[in-house]
Design a protein around this motif. Sequence first.
Motif, mmCIF file in Angstrom:
data_model
loop_
_atom_site.group_PDB
_atom_site.id
_atom_site.type_symbol
_atom_site.label_atom_id
_atom_site.label_comp_id
_atom_site.label_asym_id
_atom_site.label_seq_id
_atom_site.Cartn_x
_atom_site.Cartn_y
_atom_site.Cartn_z
ATOM 1 N N GLY A 93 -12.869 -24.169 14.037
ATOM 2 C CA GLY A 93 -13.124 -23.208 15.094
ATOM 3 C C GLY A 93 -13.832 -21.959 14.605
ATOM 4 N N CYS A 94 -14.031 -21.017 15.542
ATOM 5 C CA CYS A 94 -14.850 -19.847 15.241
ATOM 6 C C CYS A 94 -14.211 -18.917 14.217
ATOM 7 C CB CYS A 94 -15.127 -19.069 16.529
ATOM 8 S SG CYS A 94 -13.640 -18.449 17.339
ATOM 9 N N LEU A 95 -12.882 -18.951 14.066
ATOM 10 C CA LEU A 95 -12.244 -18.024 13.132
ATOM 11 C C LEU A 95 -12.665 -18.267 11.699
ATOM 12 C CD1 LEU A 95 -8.611 -17.698 14.502
ATOM 13 C CD2 LEU A 95 -10.324 -15.913 14.362
ATOM 14 N N VAL A 96 -13.062 -19.493 11.390
ATOM 15 C CA VAL A 96 -13.499 -19.772 10.025
ATOM 16 C C VAL A 96 -14.962 -20.195 9.998
ATOM 17 C CG1 VAL A 96 -11.233 -20.343 9.119
ATOM 18 C CG2 VAL A 96 -12.583 -22.144 10.210
ATOM 19 N N GLY A 97 -15.676 -19.875 11.059
ATOM 20 C CA GLY A 97 -17.072 -20.268 11.142
ATOM 21 C C GLY A 97 -17.911 -19.710 10.008
ATOM 22 N N ARG A 98 -17.547 -18.513 9.508
ATOM 23 C CA ARG A 98 -18.291 -17.926 8.391
ATOM 24 C C ARG A 98 -17.535 -18.086 7.076
ATOM 25 N NH1 ARG A 98 -19.536 -12.025 10.514
ATOM 26 N NH2 ARG A 98 -17.420 -12.305 11.297
ATOM 27 N N GLY A 99 -16.500 -18.919 7.077
ATOM 28 C CA GLY A 99 -15.807 -19.227 5.829
ATOM 29 C C GLY A 99 -14.928 -18.105 5.315
ATOM 30 N N VAL A 100 -14.457 -17.202 6.182
ATOM 31 C CA VAL A 100 -13.655 -16.069 5.730
ATOM 32 C C VAL A 100 -12.336 -16.028 6.488
ATOM 33 C CG1 VAL A 100 -13.572 -13.548 5.514
ATOM 34 C CG2 VAL A 100 -15.725 -14.742 5.207
ATOM 35 N N LEU A 101 -11.242 -15.779 5.773
ATOM 36 C CA LEU A 101 -9.947 -15.546 6.411
ATOM 37 C C LEU A 101 -9.995 -14.126 6.980
ATOM 38 C CD1 LEU A 101 -7.462 -16.968 3.790
ATOM 39 C CD2 LEU A 101 -7.522 -17.636 6.178
ATOM 40 N N GLN A 102 -10.372 -13.997 8.222
ATOM 41 C CA GLN A 102 -10.603 -12.663 8.759
ATOM 42 C C GLN A 102 -10.027 -12.551 10.161
ATOM 43 O OE1 GLN A 102 -14.816 -12.143 8.765
ATOM 44 N NE2 GLN A 102 -15.167 -13.615 10.370
ATOM 45 N N GLY A 153 2.787 -13.422 6.697
ATOM 46 C CA GLY A 153 3.413 -14.469 5.893
ATOM 47 C C GLY A 153 3.475 -15.840 6.527
ATOM 48 N N HIS A 154 2.658 -16.107 7.532
ATOM 49 C CA HIS A 154 2.694 -17.417 8.189
ATOM 50 C C HIS A 154 1.851 -18.407 7.391
ATOM 51 C CE1 HIS A 154 5.020 -15.830 11.433
ATOM 52 N NE2 HIS A 154 4.117 -14.916 11.696
ATOM 53 N N ARG A 155 2.518 -19.088 6.506
ATOM 54 C CA ARG A 155 1.864 -19.955 5.528
ATOM 55 C C ARG A 155 1.120 -21.112 6.169
ATOM 56 N NH1 ARG A 155 5.896 -22.731 1.464
ATOM 57 N NH2 ARG A 155 6.321 -23.915 3.352
ATOM 58 N N GLU A 156 1.696 -21.690 7.212
ATOM 59 C CA GLU A 156 1.111 -22.891 7.810
ATOM 60 C C GLU A 156 -0.294 -22.615 8.352
ATOM 61 O OE1 GLU A 156 2.240 -26.433 11.004
ATOM 62 O OE2 GLU A 156 3.494 -24.642 10.852
ATOM 63 N N VAL A 157 -0.474 -21.453 8.981
ATOM 64 C CA VAL A 157 -1.788 -21.105 9.518
ATOM 65 C C VAL A 157 -2.793 -20.956 8.382
ATOM 66 C CG1 VAL A 157 -3.096 -19.357 10.780
ATOM 67 C CG2 VAL A 157 -0.805 -20.000 11.558
ATOM 68 N N ALA A 158 -2.390 -20.266 7.322
ATOM 69 C CA ALA A 158 -3.292 -20.081 6.181
ATOM 70 C C ALA A 158 -3.663 -21.421 5.560
ATOM 71 C CB ALA A 158 -2.636 -19.186 5.140
ATOM 72 N N GLU A 159 -2.717 -22.335 5.468
ATOM 73 C CA GLU A 159 -2.999 -23.654 4.886
ATOM 74 C C GLU A 159 -4.049 -24.390 5.704
ATOM 75 O OE1 GLU A 159 0.949 -25.252 4.810
ATOM 76 O OE2 GLU A 159 1.259 -24.734 2.701
ATOM 77 N N VAL A 160 -3.935 -24.310 7.038
ATOM 78 C CA VAL A 160 -4.908 -24.986 7.898
ATOM 79 C C VAL A 160 -6.284 -24.344 7.750
ATOM 80 C CG1 VAL A 160 -5.536 -25.501 10.286
ATOM 81 C CG2 VAL A 160 -3.159 -25.746 9.544
ATOM 82 N N LEU A 161 -6.318 -23.024 7.751
ATOM 83 C CA LEU A 161 -7.597 -22.333 7.603
ATOM 84 C C LEU A 161 -8.263 -22.675 6.276
ATOM 85 C CD1 LEU A 161 -6.503 -18.880 9.025
ATOM 86 C CD2 LEU A 161 -8.219 -20.383 10.037
ATOM 87 N N LEU A 162 -7.491 -22.704 5.210
ATOM 88 C CA LEU A 162 -8.042 -23.049 3.897
ATOM 89 C C LEU A 162 -8.537 -24.497 3.883
ATOM 90 C CD1 LEU A 162 -5.373 -21.285 1.663
ATOM 91 C CD2 LEU A 162 -7.800 -20.677 1.809
ATOM 92 N N ALA A 163 -7.782 -25.376 4.530
ATOM 93 C CA ALA A 163 -8.180 -26.785 4.584
ATOM 94 C C ALA A 163 -9.483 -26.968 5.347
ATOM 95 C CB ALA A 163 -7.069 -27.618 5.233
ATOM 96 N N GLY A 188 -11.968 -24.877 5.162
ATOM 97 C CA GLY A 188 -13.058 -24.252 4.453
ATOM 98 C C GLY A 188 -13.076 -22.741 4.431
ATOM 99 N N ALA A 189 -11.990 -22.096 4.869
ATOM 100 C CA ALA A 189 -11.953 -20.636 4.820
ATOM 101 C C ALA A 189 -12.022 -20.154 3.376
ATOM 102 C CB ALA A 189 -10.677 -20.119 5.477
ATOM 103 N N ASP A 190 -12.682 -19.023 3.176
ATOM 104 C CA ASP A 190 -12.847 -18.464 1.840
ATOM 105 C C ASP A 190 -11.646 -17.577 1.506
ATOM 106 O OD1 ASP A 190 -13.601 -17.284 -0.507
ATOM 107 O OD2 ASP A 190 -15.349 -16.231 0.312
ATOM 108 N N PRO A 191 -10.803 -17.964 0.538
ATOM 109 C CA PRO A 191 -9.631 -17.152 0.214
ATOM 110 C C PRO A 191 -9.968 -15.840 -0.463
ATOM 111 C CG PRO A 191 -9.866 -18.917 -1.379
ATOM 112 C CD PRO A 191 -10.899 -19.163 -0.314
ATOM 113 N N ASN A 192 -11.232 -15.693 -0.876
ATOM 114 C CA ASN A 192 -11.651 -14.454 -1.532
ATOM 115 C C ASN A 192 -12.472 -13.548 -0.619
ATOM 116 O OD1 ASN A 192 -10.634 -15.028 -4.274
ATOM 117 N ND2 ASN A 192 -12.107 -16.718 -4.197
ATOM 118 N N GLY A 193 -12.615 -13.954 0.639
ATOM 119 C CA GLY A 193 -13.420 -13.164 1.563
ATOM 120 C C GLY A 193 -12.762 -11.845 1.909
ATOM 121 N N ALA A 194 -13.535 -10.758 1.880
ATOM 122 C CA ALA A 194 -12.990 -9.433 2.170
ATOM 123 C C ALA A 194 -12.933 -9.193 3.666
ATOM 124 C CB ALA A 194 -13.842 -8.357 1.502
#
Length: 222
Positions: A17-26, A36-46, A48-54
């Motif tokens: 979806g659009c939240l990770v369209g640019r590859g950033v956890l933003q 601290g909602h780990r499950e959402v972060a795991e899905v976003l990372l899976a 292609g979200a960039d864990p280093n994105g500012a």
Amino acid sequence: HREQRYAADLRGRRGGGCLVGRGVLQGAAADYVGTGHREVAEVLLAHGADPNGAKRGSNGAPADRQVTPLCIAAQEGHADMVRVLLAGGAEPDRARGDGVVPLYIAVQNGHHAAVRALLAAGASARSCAVGGFSALYLASQEGDTEMVRELARAGAAVDERQPDGLVPLAAAVRNGHREAEAALMQAGADPALAWCSWEDRLRSPLRAAAARLGALVSLLTT
């Protein structure tokens, strides 16, 4: 739960979806990291979200306040989230916009589990704030004995002089943190460097002897 529904919704979208369209956890995604909602972060990372994105702060914070997801998790003390982000490729020593790294942030906020997770992933125990003060100096100044031990075991420089000319042991002495003093000397800190005044300089050999005696008693009784 709302977070589980959000994660399930993301799983159902192509590419996350659009939240990770640019590859950033933003945006809203970063808010989930902060809570601290780990499950959402795991899905976003899976997806292609960039864990280093500012991420900028509210109202378009300046560049020097941009923060990475790992910095957010470290600040909030979410150790599980820290591990998820590290496993997903977050760099343990990637600083936020003002140069402060996740480990220093976690130490500053007293989050021991997050500090252990970062150190286990290879974060440098010698991390410094922008002003040049080390994480060990901060822990010593605050009298956080457990944190002092964690950082010293991980290789923090116990006798490194700080911008104010003092070493971590001197910070503990100055603030009356006797347990932190003992922990530093047991880690090899030089008591001769611990004085903040002439009175402290005279006391330092006595404190060193007391610390050695305490370590011996601890060894014999364990």
